[in-house]
Motif scaffolding. Sequence first.
Motif, PDB file in Angstrom:
ATOM      1  N   ARG A  17       0.868  -1.197   0.014  1.00 30.66           N
ATOM      2  CA  ARG A  17       0.035  -0.047  -0.121  1.00 30.66           C
ATOM      3  C   ARG A  17       0.897   1.167   0.017  1.00 30.66           C
ATOM      4  NH1 ARG A  17      -2.992  -3.098   3.736  1.00 30.66           N
ATOM      5  NH2 ARG A  17      -2.102  -2.318   5.490  1.00 30.66           N
ATOM      6  N   ALA A  18       1.966   1.150   0.826  1.00 28.09           N
ATOM      7  CA  ALA A  18       2.849   2.402   0.714  1.00 28.09           C
ATOM      8  C   ALA A  18       3.553   2.634  -0.357  1.00 28.09           C
ATOM      9  CB  ALA A  18       3.759   2.169   1.985  1.00 28.09           C
ATOM     10  N   ALA A  19       3.721   1.483  -1.084  1.00 33.10           N
ATOM     11  CA  ALA A  19       4.776   1.433  -2.346  1.00 33.10           C
ATOM     12  C   ALA A  19       3.684   2.207  -3.432  1.00 33.10           C
ATOM     13  CB  ALA A  19       5.083   0.118  -2.935  1.00 33.10           C
ATOM     14  N   VAL A  20       2.364   1.626  -3.636  1.00 30.63           N
ATOM     15  CA  VAL A  20       1.487   2.222  -4.530  1.00 30.63           C
ATOM     16  C   VAL A  20       1.377   3.736  -4.287  1.00 30.63           C
ATOM     17  CG1 VAL A  20      -1.016   2.345  -5.052  1.00 30.63           C
ATOM     18  CG2 VAL A  20       0.209   0.083  -4.854  1.00 30.63           C
ATOM     19  N   PHE A  51      10.999  -7.548  -0.165  1.00 29.28           N
ATOM     20  CA  PHE A  51      10.934  -7.525  -1.796  1.00 29.28           C
ATOM     21  C   PHE A  51      12.495  -7.165  -1.916  1.00 29.28           C
ATOM     22  CE2 PHE A  51       6.840  -6.114  -0.442  1.00 29.28           C
ATOM     23  CZ  PHE A  51       6.185  -6.879  -1.028  1.00 29.28           C
ATOM     24  N   SER A  52      13.401  -8.108  -2.647  1.00 23.33           N
ATOM     25  CA  SER A  52      14.566  -7.967  -2.804  1.00 23.33           C
ATOM     26  C   SER A  52      15.384  -7.050  -3.512  1.00 23.33           C
ATOM     27  CB  SER A  52      15.358  -9.373  -2.923  1.00 23.33           C
ATOM     28  OG  SER A  52      15.009  -9.738  -4.193  1.00 23.33           O
ATOM     29  N   ALA A  60       5.025  -6.069  -7.602  1.00 25.93           N
ATOM     30  CA  ALA A  60       4.308  -6.484  -6.694  1.00 25.93           C
ATOM     31  C   ALA A  60       3.412  -5.385  -6.229  1.00 25.93           C
ATOM     32  CB  ALA A  60       4.935  -6.925  -5.415  1.00 25.93           C
ATOM     33  N   ALA A  61       3.756  -4.348  -6.273  1.00 32.92           N
ATOM     34  CA  ALA A  61       2.786  -3.173  -5.917  1.00 32.92           C
ATOM     35  C   ALA A  61       1.538  -2.952  -7.321  1.00 32.92           C
ATOM     36  CB  ALA A  61       3.474  -1.789  -5.716  1.00 32.92           C
ATOM     37  N   ALA A  66      -3.820  -4.087  -8.937  1.00 34.46           N
ATOM     38  CA  ALA A  66      -4.683  -4.487  -9.751  1.00 34.46           C
ATOM     39  C   ALA A  66      -5.640  -5.305  -9.190  1.00 34.46           C
ATOM     40  CB  ALA A  66      -3.623  -5.480 -10.898  1.00 34.46           C
ATOM     41  N   GLU A  67      -5.343  -6.164  -8.196  1.00 24.96           N
ATOM     42  CA  GLU A  67      -6.277  -7.074  -7.411  1.00 24.96           C
ATOM     43  C   GLU A  67      -7.257  -6.119  -6.855  1.00 24.96           C
ATOM     44  OE1 GLU A  67      -6.696 -10.133  -7.492  1.00 24.96           O
ATOM     45  OE2 GLU A  67      -4.979 -10.551  -8.576  1.00 24.96           O
TER      46      GLU A  67
END
Length: 202
Positions: A17-20, A51-52, A60-61, A66-67
């Motif tokens: 959520r923070a990344a988005v 998340f490496s 992933a964000a 999208a989901e």
Amino acid sequence: MARVRLSVTERRAELLRAAVAQIEERGVSDVRISDVASALGVSNALVLYHFSTKEQLVAAAFAHAAEADLERLRRLLGRRGPALRRLRAAVRWYAPTGQAKGWRLWIEGWSVALREPGLREVTRDLDRRWKQALTEVIAEGAAAGEFACADPGAAAWRLTALLDGLAVQMTSYTGALPRSTMLRWTDEALARELGLPQAALR
């Protein structure tokens, strides 16, 4: 105050959520691992534990966003009532509103996906699932005799292409097109695809 200890699933969701939010604010090219960490008051190492790389975090964000979009679409299309009403609700929801943060996110994603295979798969999957959901409801309405559509899949493609193009224009060029005009055009397109007079959509 000590931070609440989160499960791995909860922590990943919080990070996504923070990344988005950071991508919406800064854009993919300018967002950094440290921006996401700082927004949550955690260390860079914690983000990198889940998340490496930045590329993995960004992909992933977008999948997370999208989901959420697909869940909203499923709720709209899964309501009771005529397929036509559900289709129109989905088409109108797809149109950008206000600051169009969601659309800015996806325009950014499409651009970066040209160079990032991981993100390309995420955006392609969202597009495929969106079209499939529309196709199924169009086929359902046609089978029930609500309207005529010989090729629901092709209709979903054409509607999506129109909506994507209009949304990109409206998001990129603020004020270029009144939203009322865009909604009228999308109603006209939906009516054409379903072999209905436009008055049937009101």
